[in-house]
Design an enzyme around this catalytic site. Structure first.
Site, short mmCIF file in Angstrom:
data_model
loop_
_atom_site.label_atom_id
_atom_site.label_comp_id
_atom_site.label_asym_id
_atom_site.label_seq_id
_atom_site.Cartn_x
_atom_site.Cartn_y
_atom_site.Cartn_z
N LYS A 121 0.88 -1.18 0.00
CA LYS A 121 0.00 0.00 0.00
C LYS A 121 0.91 1.22 0.00
CE LYS A 121 -3.04 2.77 3.01
NZ LYS A 121 -3.93 2.83 4.19
N ASP A 157 -2.46 10.47 3.22
CA ASP A 157 -3.85 10.06 3.40
C ASP A 157 -4.61 11.10 4.21
OD1 ASP A 157 -6.24 8.77 3.65
OD2 ASP A 157 -5.51 7.17 4.98
N LYS A 178 -10.10 13.22 7.39
CA LYS A 178 -9.63 12.86 8.74
C LYS A 178 -9.64 14.10 9.63
CE LYS A 178 -6.37 9.14 7.64
NZ LYS A 178 -7.01 8.11 8.46
N ASP A 195 1.80 6.67 5.26
CA ASP A 195 0.80 5.73 4.76
C ASP A 195 1.26 5.01 3.48
OD1 ASP A 195 -1.58 4.54 5.47
OD2 ASP A 195 -2.80 5.83 4.19
N ASP A 213 -11.95 7.17 3.34
CA ASP A 213 -10.74 6.99 4.16
C ASP A 213 -10.31 5.53 4.23
OD1 ASP A 213 -8.62 7.73 5.71
OD2 ASP A 213 -9.77 8.05 7.56
N GLU A 271 -9.16 3.69 1.98
CA GLU A 271 -8.65 3.72 0.60
C GLU A 271 -7.57 2.69 0.33
OE1 GLU A 271 -7.45 5.47 3.00
OE2 GLU A 271 -5.33 5.11 2.68
N ARG A 320 -7.35 -0.42 1.02
CA ARG A 320 -7.89 -1.69 0.50
C ARG A 320 -8.30 -1.56 -0.97
NH1 ARG A 320 -12.32 -1.75 5.18
NH2 ARG A 320 -10.60 -0.66 6.20
N1 BES Z 1 -4.07 4.98 6.78
C1 BES Z 1 -5.21 4.72 7.56
C2 BES Z 1 -4.94 3.75 8.70
C3 BES Z 1 -4.12 4.26 9.84
C4 BES Z 1 -4.72 4.98 10.85
C5 BES Z 1 -2.79 3.96 9.92
C6 BES Z 1 -3.97 5.41 11.92
C7 BES Z 1 -2.04 4.38 11.01
C8 BES Z 1 -2.64 5.10 12.00
C9 BES Z 1 -6.33 4.10 6.72
O1 BES Z 1 -6.37 4.46 5.40
C10 BES Z 1 -7.63 4.52 7.35
O2 BES Z 1 -7.87 5.67 7.43
N2 BES Z 1 -8.40 3.55 7.79
C11 BES Z 1 -9.63 3.80 8.44
C12 BES Z 1 -10.60 2.75 7.98
C13 BES Z 1 -12.02 3.03 8.36
C14 BES Z 1 -12.54 4.24 7.62
C15 BES Z 1 -12.83 1.82 8.02
C16 BES Z 1 -9.42 3.71 9.95
O3 BES Z 1 -8.60 2.91 10.38
O4 BES Z 1 -10.03 4.48 10.66
ZN ZN Z 2 -7.47 6.25 5.06
ZN ZN Z 3 -4.56 4.99 4.58
#
Ligand code: BES
Ligand code: ZN
Ligand code: ZN
Length: 497
Positions: free
Chosen positions: A255, A260, A267, A278, A337, A339, A341
């Protein structure tokens, strides 16, 4: 850092002595130490002023010249390769101006693997990211060089082992450099250009870039949906090592979200700067390719990095949009967010259909939920093959990088495939088990081999490094910023060494 080997007793610069708990005097075998320094060392050991607890250090200045740094290995029965690696890292972390730039390490009773681990720990920890800092004469970095004094009989083998470790460390440091790079300079095509430039130094490496236009043409709907809202357009970068080798080969997928913001599902502001990391999954994959190439691994390995910047914009993907990616399955995007996946769905599908993987391992800073589950101590590890998951878990344990088994349950798959209007959805039904639902989503995009009842999904593992790619305070191999984790795990898994 340059680590060299010598079979003499000469001591240059600061003498570094790794010691076990309970030693009350230096064993006679430790030779060549100036007499007054040796008696000072023996005194602090006899008085119990230095107990050699794991990763404790003490610096001694000889009254008649010479200086020493004592470093603890802990209890003898616990002093495995990990204790040696951590002690090596601790020495470098504890080096101050007074120690100078030269170290001479004198072990006693350490085998080849232990000495190599110590050197590896020193090299791993000898890293700082100061590309964007004005050089200040006062706190100029000391260029460390270390020499290990060893028996003549060990010298050749130790030297070869340390050279190999240095190559692998170059991969870890590359991963950190990529991760630490600010997002205004680390955008998808910048990553691709770095990869192209890097490939030029190896005859057996090829880098192919699928740019935005090509990605659209090929139907990479996931990658395009995530990256199209940014003026820094997305791309896929494919690394091939020893491409002329025939047969099945390991395959890595990363990834690579260079920033992000969350997109339209924006966010919150606090700590958003950390979302430059990210792209840690792609950095892990690139770093692994460097480690393998520079250590001369002869087998074929292919890696795919899915690069995009997730931005809100007038032309950005919306929550509610339905897209179709390479696999032909449709995805209802319920949160922009989630993204990672989406870009991985195209990477995994391409990995399984355009190549002949023995297995696929993906790396992603995928979910905050994984950090909730495992903190910064372990990577989340999912696989569709229990034995393969165990192999990765063990490879991680061997090199001191924990990857913890997590469940791929049918219930989670169901949750991710029950969209009212599409084949899959990119968001779970609730907030619980978010790291598991993300893994279950990815599984929908791992191709199968064979037809009908004989169809079998390609062996695949997913590693969520959201908690371990940065911010790991107990990881002694790194000071701050990107850790470069799992380059060494993958080298171990792929090469068996
Ligand atoms: N890049 C983030 C995951 C992340 C969050 C990594 C905090 C390190 C620290 C990812 O793209 C994301 O935002 N995931 C969301 C998914 C949710 C919307 C289902 C998350 O983890 O909140
Ligand atoms: Zn994200
Ligand atoms: Zn992300």
């Amino acid at each position: 850092m340059q680590v060299t080997i010598s079979s003499g007793n000469n001591i240059n610069g600061t003498l570094v002595l790794p010691l076990f708990e309970g030693e009350e005097a230096l064993p006679e075998i430790v030779e060549g130490i100036p007499t007054t320094l040796k008696s000072q060392i023996n005194r602090v050991l006899a008085d119990g002023d230095f107990k050699a607890k794991a990763n404790a250090t003490m610096t001694l200045m000889g009254t008649e010249g010479g200086k020493a740094m004592l470093v603890g290995l802990g209890k003898t029965d616990k002093a495995d390769v990990h204790a040696y690696r951590e002690a090596g890292a601790t020495v470098v972390a504890s080096c101050k101006k007074v120690h100078g730039g030269e170290l001479t390490i004198v072990f006693h009773d350490a085998d080849l693997a232990s000495m190599t681990s110590f050197a590896e720990g020193m090299m791993l920890r000898d890293y700082s990211y100061d590309l964007y800092k004005k050089k200040d004469d006062d706190d100029e970095d000391i260029n460390l060089s270390a020499r290990i004094n060893c028996n003549e009989g060990d010298a050749t083998a130790l030297s070869a082992a340390i050279d190999r470790a240095a190559s692998i460390v170059s991969g870890v440091h590359l991963s950190r450099d990529l991760g630490n790079c600010p997002p205004n300079d680390m955008y998808p095509m910048a990553f691709a250009e770095k990869a192209e430039l890097w490939a030029k130094q190896y005859d057996n490496v090829k880098v192919e870039i699928i740019d935005y236009e090509a990605a659209k043409r090929h139907g990479m709907g996931g990658l395009v949906a995530v990256g199209m809202g940014s003026s820094r357009k997305p791309c896929m970068v494919i690394f091939t090592l020893n491409g002329d080798q025939k047969g099945r080969h390991p395959m890595l997928v990363g990834k690579g979200i260079t920033f992000d913001t969350g997109g339209i599902s924006l966010k919150p502001g606090a700590n958003m700067d950390e979302m430059k990391y990210d792209m840690g999954g792609s950095a892990t994959v690139f770093g692994t390719m460097e480690a393998l190439a520079s250590s001369g691994y002869p087998g074929k390995v292919v890696a795919i990095t899915c690069m995009a910047e997730n931005m809100p914009a007038a032309n950005a993907t919306r929550p509610g949009d339905v897209i179709k990616g390479l696999s032909g399955k449709t995805i209802e995007i319920l949160n922009t967010d989630a993204e990672g996946r989406l870009v991985l769905s195209d990477g995994l599908w391409k990995a399984g259909t355009d190549y002949e993987p023995e297995y696929i391992v993906d790396f992603a800073t995928l979910t905050g939920a994984c950090v909730v589950a495992l903190g910064h101590e372990a990577t989340g590890l999912w696989s569709n093959d229990d034995d393969f998951r165990t192999r990765i878990h063990e490879a991680g344990n061997d090199v001191g990088e924990l990857a913890w088994p997590m469940p791929l349950l049918p219930a989670f798959e169901k949750e991710m495939t029950n969209s009212k209007i599409a084949d899959t959805r990119n968001l779970g039904a609730g907030r619980w088990g978010g790291a598991n639902t993300a893994a279950a989503f990815l599984k929908q995009f791992v191709p199968s081999r064979g037809e009908g009842d004989d169809a079998e999904q390609i062996t695949w593992a997913h590693m969520d490094i959201a908690g371990t790619y940065w911010g790991a305070k107990t990881n002694k191999m790194v000071g701050h910023g990107a850790t470069g984790i799992h380059v060494r795990t993958m080298v171990r898994l792929i090469t068996g060494e």
